[in-house]
Motif scaffolding. Structure first.
Motif, PDB file in Angstrom:
ATOM      1  N   VAL A 262       0.864  -1.181   0.000  1.00  0.00           N
ATOM      2  CA  VAL A 262       0.000   0.000   0.000  1.00  0.00           C
ATOM      3  C   VAL A 262       0.896   1.226   0.000  1.00  0.00           C
ATOM      4  CG1 VAL A 262      -0.185  -0.052   2.524  1.00  0.00           C
ATOM      5  CG2 VAL A 262      -1.874   1.217   1.180  1.00  0.00           C
ATOM      6  N   ARG A 263       0.520   2.224  -0.794  1.00  0.00           N
ATOM      7  CA  ARG A 263       1.251   3.485  -0.868  1.00  0.00           C
ATOM      8  C   ARG A 263       0.240   4.633  -0.783  1.00  0.00           C
ATOM      9  NH1 ARG A 263       4.497   0.014  -0.318  1.00  0.00           N
ATOM     10  NH2 ARG A 263       6.193  -0.603  -1.729  1.00  0.00           N
ATOM     11  N   GLN A 264       0.448   5.561   0.143  1.00  0.00           N
ATOM     12  CA  GLN A 264      -0.389   6.747   0.281  1.00  0.00           C
ATOM     13  C   GLN A 264       0.540   7.952   0.216  1.00  0.00           C
ATOM     14  OE1 GLN A 264      -3.818   6.550   0.674  1.00  0.00           O
ATOM     15  NE2 GLN A 264      -4.025   8.763   0.519  1.00  0.00           N
ATOM     16  N   SER A 265       0.573   8.626  -0.933  1.00  0.00           N
ATOM     17  CA  SER A 265       1.593   9.641  -1.202  1.00  0.00           C
ATOM     18  C   SER A 265       0.973  11.016  -1.355  1.00  0.00           C
ATOM     19  CB  SER A 265       2.363   9.280  -2.483  1.00  0.00           C
ATOM     20  OG  SER A 265       2.861   7.956  -2.420  1.00  0.00           O
ATOM     21  N   ASP A 266       1.746  12.029  -0.989  1.00  0.00           N
ATOM     22  CA  ASP A 266       1.272  13.420  -1.047  1.00  0.00           C
ATOM     23  C   ASP A 266       2.372  14.302  -1.636  1.00  0.00           C
ATOM     24  OD1 ASP A 266      -0.370  15.574  -0.790  1.00  0.00           O
ATOM     25  OD2 ASP A 266      -0.207  15.736   1.387  1.00  0.00           O
ATOM     26  N   ARG A 267       1.942  15.424  -2.240  1.00  0.00           N
ATOM     27  CA  ARG A 267       2.844  16.401  -2.868  1.00  0.00           C
ATOM     28  C   ARG A 267       3.715  15.755  -3.944  1.00  0.00           C
ATOM     29  NH1 ARG A 267       4.243  18.441   2.605  1.00  0.00           N
ATOM     30  NH2 ARG A 267       6.359  17.689   2.233  1.00  0.00           N
ATOM     31  N   LEU A 268       3.153  14.789  -4.666  1.00  0.00           N
ATOM     32  CA  LEU A 268       3.925  14.097  -5.686  1.00  0.00           C
ATOM     33  C   LEU A 268       4.406  15.072  -6.755  1.00  0.00           C
ATOM     34  CD1 LEU A 268       1.946  10.776  -6.128  1.00  0.00           C
ATOM     35  CD2 LEU A 268       4.170  11.098  -5.073  1.00  0.00           C
ATOM     36  N   ILE A 269       5.641  14.885  -7.164  1.00  0.00           N
ATOM     37  CA  ILE A 269       6.267  15.755  -8.145  1.00  0.00           C
ATOM     38  C   ILE A 269       6.010  15.202  -9.536  1.00  0.00           C
ATOM     39  CG2 ILE A 269       8.472  16.667  -8.967  1.00  0.00           C
ATOM     40  CD1 ILE A 269       9.449  16.569  -6.075  1.00  0.00           C
ATOM     41  N   VAL A 270       5.423  16.035 -10.400  1.00  0.00           N
ATOM     42  CA  VAL A 270       5.037  15.611 -11.740  1.00  0.00           C
ATOM     43  C   VAL A 270       5.591  16.605 -12.752  1.00  0.00           C
ATOM     44  CG1 VAL A 270       3.101  15.093 -13.275  1.00  0.00           C
ATOM     45  CG2 VAL A 270       2.938  14.560 -10.846  1.00  0.00           C
ATOM     46  N   LEU A 271       6.016  16.097 -13.900  1.00  0.00           N
ATOM     47  CA  LEU A 271       6.490  16.942 -14.993  1.00  0.00           C
ATOM     48  C   LEU A 271       5.288  17.400 -15.807  1.00  0.00           C
ATOM     49  CD1 LEU A 271       9.073  18.043 -16.324  1.00  0.00           C
ATOM     50  CD2 LEU A 271       9.059  16.033 -17.807  1.00  0.00           C
ATOM     51  N   LEU A 272       5.036  18.721 -15.815  1.00  0.00           N
ATOM     52  CA  LEU A 272       3.882  19.289 -16.504  1.00  0.00           C
ATOM     53  C   LEU A 272       4.332  20.294 -17.551  1.00  0.00           C
ATOM     54  CD1 LEU A 272       1.457  19.986 -13.515  1.00  0.00           C
ATOM     55  CD2 LEU A 272       1.454  18.024 -15.045  1.00  0.00           C
ATOM     56  N   GLY A 273       3.462  20.523 -18.535  1.00  0.00           N
ATOM     57  CA  GLY A 273       3.737  21.535 -19.548  1.00  0.00           C
ATOM     58  C   GLY A 273       3.292  21.073 -20.912  1.00  0.00           C
ATOM     59  N   ASN A 274       3.652  21.831 -21.915  1.00  0.00           N
ATOM     60  CA  ASN A 274       3.341  21.510 -23.298  1.00  0.00           C
ATOM     61  C   ASN A 274       4.640  21.389 -24.080  1.00  0.00           C
ATOM     62  OD1 ASN A 274       0.452  21.664 -23.062  1.00  0.00           O
ATOM     63  ND2 ASN A 274       0.680  23.881 -22.908  1.00  0.00           N
ATOM     64  N   ASP A 275       4.717  20.339 -24.907  1.00  0.00           N
ATOM     65  CA  ASP A 275       5.907  20.087 -25.702  1.00  0.00           C
ATOM     66  C   ASP A 275       6.321  21.355 -26.452  1.00  0.00           C
ATOM     67  OD1 ASP A 275       7.921  18.741 -26.953  1.00  0.00           O
ATOM     68  OD2 ASP A 275       6.649  17.695 -28.406  1.00  0.00           O
ATOM     69  N   PRO A 276       7.578  21.859 -26.269  1.00  0.00           N
ATOM     70  CA  PRO A 276       8.675  21.201 -25.569  1.00  0.00           C
ATOM     71  C   PRO A 276       9.047  21.864 -24.252  1.00  0.00           C
ATOM     72  CG  PRO A 276       9.571  22.727 -27.145  1.00  0.00           C
ATOM     73  CD  PRO A 276       8.077  22.941 -27.151  1.00  0.00           C
ATOM     74  N   VAL A 277       8.160  22.645 -23.610  1.00  0.00           N
ATOM     75  CA  VAL A 277       8.506  23.370 -22.382  1.00  0.00           C
ATOM     76  C   VAL A 277       7.797  22.719 -21.203  1.00  0.00           C
ATOM     77  CG1 VAL A 277       8.493  25.581 -21.208  1.00  0.00           C
ATOM     78  CG2 VAL A 277       8.799  25.504 -23.681  1.00  0.00           C
ATOM     79  N   PHE A 278       8.578  22.239 -20.225  1.00  0.00           N
ATOM     80  CA  PHE A 278       8.030  21.542 -19.072  1.00  0.00           C
ATOM     81  C   PHE A 278       8.682  22.066 -17.797  1.00  0.00           C
ATOM     82  CE2 PHE A 278       7.775  18.689 -22.670  1.00  0.00           C
ATOM     83  CZ  PHE A 278       6.519  18.114 -22.567  1.00  0.00           C
ATOM     84  N   SER A 279       8.050  21.773 -16.659  1.00  0.00           N
ATOM     85  CA  SER A 279       8.663  21.993 -15.353  1.00  0.00           C
ATOM     86  C   SER A 279       8.037  21.019 -14.370  1.00  0.00           C
ATOM     87  CB  SER A 279       8.458  23.436 -14.871  1.00  0.00           C
ATOM     88  OG  SER A 279       7.083  23.690 -14.624  1.00  0.00           O
ATOM     89  N   PHE A 280       8.770  20.734 -13.289  1.00  0.00           N
ATOM     90  CA  PHE A 280       8.263  19.835 -12.256  1.00  0.00           C
ATOM     91  C   PHE A 280       7.426  20.619 -11.256  1.00  0.00           C
ATOM     92  CE2 PHE A 280      11.855  17.348 -13.831  1.00  0.00           C
ATOM     93  CZ  PHE A 280      11.310  16.072 -13.872  1.00  0.00           C
ATOM     94  N   GLN A 281       6.283  19.992 -10.851  1.00  0.00           N
ATOM     95  CA  GLN A 281       5.351  20.651  -9.934  1.00  0.00           C
ATOM     96  C   GLN A 281       4.880  19.652  -8.876  1.00  0.00           C
ATOM     97  OE1 GLN A 281       4.567  23.908 -10.341  1.00  0.00           O
ATOM     98  NE2 GLN A 281       5.577  24.164 -12.327  1.00  0.00           N
TER      99      GLN A 281
END
Length: 700
Positions: free
Chosen positions: A520-539
């Protein structure tokens, strides 16, 4: 900082007590190989061990070996040298920490990721699921992998060479000399990889009439080259040093980039590469019969290059036409280098409090300093890559191990402390820069329990409240596809595991091993790579909860004539964010992650051909990944073509082992992807088709 202060106090007490005598002296041994693997799997730790002895004879790289393991998926963007996404129990990439002999992989001489590490230089892989021991000094969220090299410290030489389809050549050599009288050890290893990756893919091309039509073309700009070597010298098994070794290394690779993230647009000149060199020193010593010290210090220098300055536009046939402005990825030329200096240190003190009771403390500081240069830049503009970029982390831990009832019961309880600081400048419009320093502090706790119910039956349970600190790429970006986010916060997760392990040996039935794990995994504030090709940032954008079952089964017949093994994993990883960016997808399965996959294999062994140690070993390996959506379920992804289809792959091979006195060689012929299936690990990105390989290994 109270936990840190407590650890320092304990360390002081440990040192003071080092002169005291205990009733049960500890025998000094250097553990390694199968004995250490067995000790780990029977310990209270949430760990499984992958033995690479068979894999060293076969054509599979380390990425393929890992992908056959329960709970693990490894998805590539192509052939050898391509970027790979690693996932363990639904958590992926940097949420899992990677080590080589306990040193972080990116500062240990392998900058290209775990999938491309030469398998012939690795003896085993330790997979820690969710709960990471304090001896790694790690801030992992979902677990860790430790690649372990040969720890025998005896005189030997080994080499391997592999050749195969798509211009693939791979070679390794490693050896070590030991003088028993003085304890002197000198070792060296090297590897060289080359692949053209010019396999056929199915794409859409523009017809003479201007229409998109399907076509089968060869990849023409996907080459990969990698070289590396290490030198090691020191002493082992001395009264004043159980192990004192200095290791220097250097590695470089170059990788061409064939297309964008979904294989829709071909590139003809985009390339990236990296060179890393460094040195590490280890010192392990028994300070007394009851007090042990293990320490390592490491420094690494990395130079990361990226070039995209072509004045042409390429089609899938390699034909080119002039562009209005240079640059294929963003229509903006780039020629840059990022330099990174990393200092890493770790000290672990172990104290035997009483018979079968142990106290351990670890201290692990890490410092990263980064700079860079963009060569194609207006003279009046300050280079954003030259902004101050410095990251400091300090992970400390304290654990207590208790073994009861003649070691039928073993329990490890631990606490961890995390310190995270950045010193950086934020680039603003108008060629301005402002300070953007940040600091975080967190604590963690965990427990691991193992009960030996019967001589052949073990039960394990473990839990950790884990924290994962952002790394340099996530905070500072990479200057090309990923931008900065200097306000990124650590991820946290509750991780639990429970399951039995069976090790049954009967003279008439052979050897059966079975392992079942529920997690079981209960995770918070997960870091995800967001944006539109080709500009992204981690959030930091969402919460997730995960449940899963994974098992592994292996059977070896009497006389080792037949071996069978298999693994199956089901996991349900869902969004738990009720608001924010992904609030409307609350309860949906996290997209673009496999949730049902399996692997299996069979091997025959015909011995005494003609020598007593010679053998002919045909084998078969298979892998299955169920179809999964790239987008959110409630967004209608199931009804669209945005789906990675079900994958089934079959490999068939035969190995001949020749052994005479001190020399042991093997020759393997293998057909990979026997059915020439169209394989996709990621949406739109086609994997290689049928391939043929020959591999030769020798050991003296």
């Amino acid at each position: 900082m109270r936990a840190f202060a407590s650890i320092c106090l304990v360390c002081s007490i440990v040192v003071t007590a080092s002169a005291q005598e205990k009733e049960a002296p500890v025998e000094v041994t250097v553990r390694g190989g199968r004995n250490e693997a067995q000790r780990l799997t029977r310990s209270a730790e949430a760990v499984s061990v992958i033995d690479t002895r068979r894999a060293k004879q076969q054509s599979a790289d380390l990425g393929e070996v890992l992908a056959r393991t329960q709970g693990i998926t490894l998805r590539r963007d192509g052939g050898l040298g391509s970027p790979a996404r690693f996932s363990l129990n639904g958590l992926q990439n940097e949420q899992i920490r990677f080590f080589l002999d306990g040193v972080p992989l990116d500062v240990a001489g392998y900058p290209f990721g775990v999938a491309n590490v030469p398998v012939n230089l690795i003896d085993r892989v330790e997979v820690y699921r969710g709960v990471v021991p304090i001896r790694f000094g790690a801030d992992a969220l979902g677990g860790a992998l430790n690649l372990v090299t040969d720890a025998r410290y005896d005189t030997h030489v080994a080499a391997s060479y592999q050749v195969g389809s798509f211009g693939t050549h791979r070679a390794t050599v490693n050896g070590r000399y030991r003088d028993d009288a003085s304890g002197l050890v000198i070792g060296a290893s090297a590897f060289a990889d080359k692949a053209d990756n010019d396999y056929r893919v199915d794409v859409q091309v523009v017809s003479p009439e201007g229409q998109l039509v399907p076509a089968s073309v060869r990849r023409f700009h996907d080459g990969y080259r990698a070289f590396g070597g290490t030198l090691e010298a020191g002493v082992v098994d001395r009264s004043w040093a159980k192990r004192l070794l200095v290791r220097a290394y250097a590695t470089t690779y170059d990788k061409e980039l064939q297309h964008n993230i979904v294989m829709a647009y071909p590139y003809g000149e985009v390339a990236n590469g990296e060179t890393v060199y460094g040195v590490s020193a280890r010192y392990d010593v028994d300070l007394s019969d009851t007090l042990k010290l293990e320490s390592v210090v490491s420094y690494a220098h990395r130079a990361i290059d990226y070039t995209d300055d072509a004045p042409w536009t390429y089609d899938w046939y390699g034909k080119r036409t002039p562009r209005r402005a240079p640059g294929e990825v963003r229509s903006q030329a780039t020629d840059q280098t990022i330099w990174q200096h990393t200092g890493f240190a770790r000290a672990v003190l172990g104290w035997e409090l009483a018979r079968r009771q142990f106290l351990r403390a670890s201290l692990t500081p890490t410092l990263v300093d980064r700079s860079g240069r963009e060569r194609i830049l207006a003279a009046s503009q300050r280079d954003p890559l030259g902004a101050e970029r410095r990251l400091y982390t300090f992970v400390s831990g304290l654990e207590y191990e208790l073994n009861l009832l003649d070691e039928r019961v073993s329990n490890i309880v631990f606490v961890k402390d995390y310190v995270y600081r950045t010193q950086s400048e934020q680039a603003l419009p108008g060629n301005l820069f402002t300070r953007a320093d940040r600091s975080e502090h967190a604590n963690g706790v965990g427990d691991a329990l193992r009960v030996r119910v019967l001589p052949w039956l073990f039960l394990k349970a473990s839990y950790e409240y884990a924290t994962r600190l952002p790394n340099a790429d996530e905070v500072f970006g990479n200057g090309v596809f990923i931008g900065t986010n200097l306000g990124l916060r650590p991820e946290v997760s509750h991780n639990g595991n429970f399951g039995p392990r069976v090790e049954l040996r009967q003279p008439g039935l052979g050897q059966l091993t079975a392992e079942l794990n529920a997690f079981v995994r209960q995770s918070d504030r997960l870091i995800v790579l967001l944006g539109n090709d080709p500009v992204f940032s981690f959030q930091n954008v969402y919460k997730a909860r995960g449940l899963g079952l994974e098992n592994a089964l292996g059977w070896v017949s009497p006389g080792r004539w037949v071996s069978l093994d298999g693994a199956l994993t089901w996991q349900d990883i869902r969004n738990a964010s009720g608001k924010g960016t992904f609030g409307r997808f609350d309860g949906d399965r996290i997209p673009n992650r496999p949730y049902l996959f399996a692997s299996w294999g069979a091997r025959l062994r015909f011995g005494n051909l003609p020598g007593l140690e010679d053998s002919l070993e045909p084998y078969y390996l298979g892998r299955y990944v169920h179809r999964f959506s790239r987008g959110w379920e409630s967004d209608g992804a199931r009804s669209t073509s945005d789906v990675v289809p079900t994958q089934i792959m079959h490999n068939l091979g035969v190995t001949y082992v020749f052994a005479r006195d001190l020399v042991r060689t093997s020759t393997t012929f293998e057909v990979s992807n026997l059915g020439d299936a169209r394989l996709f690990d990621n949406f739109g990105v086609q994997r290689p088709g049928r391939a043929y390989y020959v591999k030769i290994t020798a050991e003296l």
